[in-house]
Design an enzyme around this catalytic site. Structure first.
Site, PDB file in Angstrom:
ATOM      1  N   HIS A  41       0.901  -1.254   0.253  1.00  0.00           N
ATOM      2  CA  HIS A  41      -0.050   0.813   0.021  1.00  0.00           C
ATOM      3  C   HIS A  41       1.036   1.182   0.195  1.00  0.00           C
ATOM      4  O   HIS A  41       0.334   2.059  -0.794  1.00  0.00           O
ATOM      5  CB  HIS A  41      -1.042  -0.189   0.948  1.00  0.00           C
ATOM      6  CG  HIS A  41      -1.947   0.980   1.145  1.00  0.00           C
ATOM      7  ND1 HIS A  41      -3.611   0.450   1.171  1.00  0.00           N
ATOM      8  CD2 HIS A  41      -2.275   2.231   0.837  1.00  0.00           C
ATOM      9  CE1 HIS A  41      -4.694   1.088   0.371  1.00  0.00           C
ATOM     10  NE2 HIS A  41      -3.667   2.568   0.837  1.00  0.00           N
ATOM     11  N   CYS A  95      25.926   2.340  13.274  1.00  0.00           N
ATOM     12  CA  CYS A  95      25.592   3.967  13.412  1.00  0.00           C
ATOM     13  C   CYS A  95      25.262   4.246  15.050  1.00  0.00           C
ATOM     14  O   CYS A  95      24.824   3.209  15.623  1.00  0.00           O
ATOM     15  CB  CYS A  95      24.700   4.647  12.171  1.00  0.00           C
ATOM     16  SG  CYS A  95      22.622   3.688  12.763  1.00  0.00           S
ATOM     17  N   CYS A  98      22.005   1.943  15.459  1.00  0.00           N
ATOM     18  CA  CYS A  98      22.619   0.396  15.356  1.00  0.00           C
ATOM     19  C   CYS A  98      22.982   0.497  16.949  1.00  0.00           C
ATOM     20  O   CYS A  98      22.743  -0.723  17.537  1.00  0.00           O
ATOM     21  CB  CYS A  98      22.731   0.268  14.273  1.00  0.00           C
ATOM     22  SG  CYS A  98      21.734   0.534  12.899  1.00  0.00           S
ATOM     23  N   CYS A 106      17.946   2.409  11.280  1.00  0.00           N
ATOM     24  CA  CYS A 106      19.856   2.612  10.864  1.00  0.00           C
ATOM     25  C   CYS A 106      19.943   4.051   9.858  1.00  0.00           C
ATOM     26  O   CYS A 106      19.210   4.691   9.630  1.00  0.00           O
ATOM     27  CB  CYS A 106      20.423   2.035   9.988  1.00  0.00           C
ATOM     28  SG  CYS A 106      21.532   2.029   9.512  1.00  0.00           S
ATOM     29  N   CYS A 169       9.017  -6.520   3.390  1.00  0.00           N
ATOM     30  CA  CYS A 169       7.705  -5.454   4.015  1.00  0.00           C
ATOM     31  C   CYS A 169       7.023  -5.688   4.798  1.00  0.00           C
ATOM     32  O   CYS A 169       6.605  -5.963   5.863  1.00  0.00           O
ATOM     33  CB  CYS A 169       7.599  -4.209   2.910  1.00  0.00           C
ATOM     34  SG  CYS A 169       6.609  -2.772   3.938  1.00  0.00           S
TER      35      CYS A 169
HETATM   36  P1  NAD Z   1      -4.545  -2.667   2.165  1.00  0.00           P
HETATM   37  O1  NAD Z   1      -4.541  -1.392   1.407  1.00  0.00           O
HETATM   38  O2  NAD Z   1      -3.881  -4.130   2.038  1.00  0.00           O
HETATM   39  O3  NAD Z   1      -5.182  -2.753   3.322  1.00  0.00           O
HETATM   40  C1  NAD Z   1      -5.960  -1.739   3.813  1.00  0.00           C
HETATM   41  C2  NAD Z   1      -7.313  -2.612   4.868  1.00  0.00           C
HETATM   42  O4  NAD Z   1      -7.385  -1.568   5.834  1.00  0.00           O
HETATM   43  C3  NAD Z   1      -8.539  -2.575   3.670  1.00  0.00           C
HETATM   44  O5  NAD Z   1      -8.652  -4.693   4.146  1.00  0.00           O
HETATM   45  C4  NAD Z   1      -9.028  -1.769   4.350  1.00  0.00           C
HETATM   46  O6  NAD Z   1     -11.137  -2.549   3.791  1.00  0.00           O
HETATM   47  C5  NAD Z   1      -9.172  -1.353   5.576  1.00  0.00           C
HETATM   48  N1  NAD Z   1      -9.860  -0.116   6.091  1.00  0.00           N
HETATM   49  C6  NAD Z   1      -9.635   1.286   4.885  1.00  0.00           C
HETATM   50  N2  NAD Z   1     -10.077   2.226   5.844  1.00  0.00           N
HETATM   51  C7  NAD Z   1     -10.634   1.403   6.953  1.00  0.00           C
HETATM   52  C8  NAD Z   1     -10.664   2.121   8.315  1.00  0.00           C
HETATM   53  N3  NAD Z   1     -11.834   3.328   8.273  1.00  0.00           N
HETATM   54  N4  NAD Z   1     -11.152   1.603   9.050  1.00  0.00           N
HETATM   55  C9  NAD Z   1     -11.156   0.277   9.589  1.00  0.00           C
HETATM   56  N5  NAD Z   1     -10.620  -0.565   8.487  1.00  0.00           N
HETATM   57  C10 NAD Z   1      -9.973  -0.009   6.712  1.00  0.00           C
HETATM   58  O7  NAD Z   1      -2.843  -1.986   2.710  1.00  0.00           O
HETATM   59  P2  NAD Z   1      -1.147  -2.582   3.624  1.00  0.00           P
HETATM   60  O8  NAD Z   1      -0.430  -2.819   2.918  1.00  0.00           O
HETATM   61  O9  NAD Z   1      -2.304  -4.040   4.603  1.00  0.00           O
HETATM   62  O10 NAD Z   1      -0.823  -1.479   4.192  1.00  0.00           O
HETATM   63  C11 NAD Z   1      -1.608  -0.550   5.601  1.00  0.00           C
HETATM   64  C12 NAD Z   1      -0.631   0.396   6.233  1.00  0.00           C
HETATM   65  O11 NAD Z   1      -0.014   0.065   6.611  1.00  0.00           O
HETATM   66  C13 NAD Z   1      -0.798   1.233   4.605  1.00  0.00           C
HETATM   67  O12 NAD Z   1      -0.896   2.658   5.108  1.00  0.00           O
HETATM   68  C14 NAD Z   1       0.271   1.214   4.111  1.00  0.00           C
HETATM   69  O13 NAD Z   1       1.191   2.135   3.771  1.00  0.00           O
HETATM   70  C15 NAD Z   1       0.857   1.057   6.070  1.00  0.00           C
HETATM   71  N6  NAD Z   1       2.543   0.625   5.983  1.00  0.00           N
HETATM   72  C16 NAD Z   1       3.220   1.009   6.676  1.00  0.00           C
HETATM   73  C17 NAD Z   1       4.357  -0.164   6.769  1.00  0.00           C
HETATM   74  C18 NAD Z   1       5.690   0.362   8.609  1.00  0.00           C
HETATM   75  O14 NAD Z   1       6.364   0.103   8.500  1.00  0.00           O
HETATM   76  N7  NAD Z   1       5.266   1.267   9.243  1.00  0.00           N
HETATM   77  C19 NAD Z   1       4.940  -1.233   6.736  1.00  0.00           C
HETATM   78  C20 NAD Z   1       4.196  -1.457   5.516  1.00  0.00           C
HETATM   79  C21 NAD Z   1       2.608  -0.399   4.905  1.00  0.00           C
HETATM   80  N1  AHE Z   2       7.848   8.942   3.760  1.00  0.00           N
HETATM   81  C1  AHE Z   2       6.926   9.327   3.856  1.00  0.00           C
HETATM   82  C2  AHE Z   2       6.680   7.897   5.380  1.00  0.00           C
HETATM   83  C3  AHE Z   2       6.240   6.651   4.810  1.00  0.00           C
HETATM   84  C4  AHE Z   2       7.341   5.526   5.494  1.00  0.00           C
HETATM   85  O1  AHE Z   2       6.537   5.936   7.331  1.00  0.00           O
HETATM   86  N2  AHE Z   2       7.395   4.607   5.827  1.00  0.00           N
HETATM   87  C5  AHE Z   2       7.476   3.751   6.585  1.00  0.00           C
HETATM   88  C6  AHE Z   2       8.231   2.352   6.018  1.00  0.00           C
HETATM   89  S1  AHE Z   2       6.166   1.801   5.331  1.00  0.00           S
HETATM   90  C7  AHE Z   2       6.044   0.836   4.193  1.00  0.00           C
HETATM   91  O2  AHE Z   2       5.484   0.037   3.455  1.00  0.00           O
HETATM   92  C8  AHE Z   2       9.508   4.223   6.924  1.00  0.00           C
HETATM   93  O3  AHE Z   2      10.270   2.734   7.131  1.00  0.00           O
HETATM   94  N3  AHE Z   2       9.434   4.814   7.930  1.00  0.00           N
HETATM   95  C9  AHE Z   2      10.265   5.387   8.370  1.00  0.00           C
HETATM   96  C10 AHE Z   2      11.852   6.160   7.765  1.00  0.00           C
HETATM   97  O4  AHE Z   2      12.425   5.900   7.917  1.00  0.00           O
HETATM   98  O5  AHE Z   2      10.594   6.597   6.653  1.00  0.00           O
HETATM   99  C11 AHE Z   2       6.679  11.217   4.900  1.00  0.00           C
HETATM  100  O6  AHE Z   2       5.117  10.549   5.275  1.00  0.00           O
HETATM  101  O7  AHE Z   2       7.799  11.486   4.619  1.00  0.00           O
HETATM  102 ZN    ZN Z   3       5.374  -1.772   2.522  1.00  0.00          ZN
END
Ligand code: NAD
Ligand code: AHE
Ligand code: ZN
Length: 374
Positions: A41, A95, A98, A106, A169
């Site tokens: 996503h 770093c 780390c 990192c 991821c």
């Molecule tokens: P996805 O599209 O596969 O799944 C999202 C789900 O959320 C869907 O099932 C959708 O129906 C549901 N949804 C949407 N709005 C909603 C609401 N208001 N209430 C309840 N459910 C709702 O997406 P994904 O690949 O699973 O990614 C999910 C999120 O995680 C994205 O924002 C993505 O960018 C983020 N992400 C973050 C990291 C990280 O490291 N923090 C890593 C990967 C993805």
């Molecule tokens: N570039 C965006 C933020 C995006 C973001 O938060 N990326 C996550 C990974 S999502 C993977 O599907 C992440 O690792 N963040 C830590 C980092 O250092 O990027 C923004 O808002 O500027």
């Molecule tokens: Zn991702």
């Protein structure tokens, strides 16, 4: 060399398949033939124009697996023929971050990575004289790509690329959020908002951790069966209850004082309203709410400070708190040993030429993960 790639030419436009130039690896870098890549996503988020760091033209993709085909000078930890997973969160092991042992974030190359270039400030991708930017240090929507040595994890060569790419991821983020970030304990109650490619892996992680009650929340009723496949015990569609926070508080009432709220909640949507709901349905006194979803430029979270004063914690996680070079090979082994599942979540396998279909399937809520196989 030339390589085939799906290029993000501008925000909001479909990716364009074209042949681009790729320069070989500089010192400390490796050239990788990407064999398969998932579509996360976050790729959609950046392509949509919502990412403050989004720059175009760029080659997106950060969930890949492939083979090292060349190494630059000074590379010692991987060699030609090694099977690797690119890491958007590298692990330099030198770093301050780390060395702190307090974070997986990192900082060795984060600044240049965010600018879409390699650590020396240049891009390896171009068309004619025009530079194309890298993305999240990975650019797995290209058949060949270059990464710093510190941003690849060497993995079991017997593992199938078209499945383990997801560990680059989604799998690691979901399972890691539970095991590394929240450190969920046996018998815990949890609520997972958003049962997509990340949320299902959170559920899988909760099951591994021994959580007793795993509540899934999604606007799409089809996700109930998906969640149950990985350990979901209860499901709530927010459109079908008056107040989703109250619904979860009611479901989790237990103990002599009958105070409700989940021990752990996870946002896997990127929606800031949902993030607030996730915090507010966590348990008074100790509830932890983990933000995984990525929100667009300008979006902010809010809640009454009283929610925090009364003991709830709002936390976040990137890449599930995983240290890539150390943890990713272990997660590949978990998959190979049958400790975790990946295959059922890969609902669609596409050719690079059809990559935009993967984004359409995501928008329609029809896929969990689409994987492009080169
Ligand atoms: P996805 O599209 O596969 O799944 C999202 C789900 O959320 C869907 O099932 C959708 O129906 C549901 N949804 C949407 N709005 C909603 C609401 N208001 N209430 C309840 N459910 C709702 O997406 P994904 O690949 O699973 O990614 C999910 C999120 O995680 C994205 O924002 C993505 O960018 C983020 N992400 C973050 C990291 C990280 O490291 N923090 C890593 C990967 C993805
Ligand atoms: N570039 C965006 C933020 C995006 C973001 O938060 N990326 C996550 C990974 S999502 C993977 O599907 C992440 O690792 N963040 C830590 C980092 O250092 O990027 C923004 O808002 O500027
Ligand atoms: Zn991702």
């Amino acid at each position: 060399m030339k390589t085939r790639a799906a290029v993000a030419v501008a925000a909001g436009k479909p990716l364009e398949i074209m042949e681009v130039n790729l320069d070989g690896p500089h010192d400390g870098e490796v050239l990788i033939e990407i064999k398969a890549t998932g579509i996360c996503h976050t790729d959609e988020f950046t392509l949509s124009g919502a990412d403050p760091e989004g720059i175009f033209p760029a080659i997106l993709g950060h969930e890949g697996a492939g083979v090292v085909v060349d190494v630059g000078k000074g590379v010692t930890t991987v060699k030609k023929g090694d099977h690797v997973i690119p890491l958007y969160t590298p692990e330099c092991r030198q770093c301050p971050s780390c060395l702190s042992r307090k974070t997986n974030l990192c900082t060795a190359i984060r600044a240049t990575q965010g600018q879409g270039v390699m650590p020396d400030g240049t891009s390896r991708f171009s068309i004619g004289k025009d530079k194309i930017f890298h993305y999240m240090g990975c650019s797995t929507f290209s058949n060949f790509t270059v990464l710093p040595e510190i941003a690849v994890a060497k993995v079991d060569p017997a593992a199938p690329f078209d499945k383990i790419c997801y560990i680059g991821c989604g799998v690691t983020t979901g399972i890691g959020a539970v095991l590394n970030t929240a450190k969920v304990e046996e018998g815990a109650t949890a609520a997972v908002f958003g049962l997509g490619g990340i949320g299902l892996n959170v559920i899988q992680g909760l099951k591994l951790a021994g959580a007793d009650m795993i509540i899934g929340v999604d606007l799409n009723d089809d996700k109930k069966a998906w969640g149950e496949r990985f350990g979901l015990t209860h499901f709530v569609n927010p459109k079908k209850v008056d107040n989703v926070v109250q619904a979860i508080v009611e479901m989790t009432r237990r103990g002599a004082d009958q105070i409700g709220g989940a021990d752990y909640t996870f946002d896997c949507t990127g929606n800031v309203t949902v993030m607030r709901q996730a915090l507010e349905c966590s348990h008074r006194g100790w509830g932890q709410s983990i933000v995984i979803g990525v929100a667009g430029a300008g979006q902010e979270i809010s809640t009454r400070p009283f929610q925090l004063v009364t003991g709830r914690s709002w936390r976040g996680t990137a890449f599930g708190g995983a240290r890539g070079r150390t943890d990713v090979p272990k997660i590949v082994d978990w998959y190979m040993n049958g400790k975790i599942e990946i295959d059922p979540m890969i609902t669609h396998t596409l050719r690079l030429e059809d990559i935009n279909k993967g984004f359409d399937l995501m928008h329609a809520g029809e896929s969990i993960r689409s994987v492009v196989v080169y």
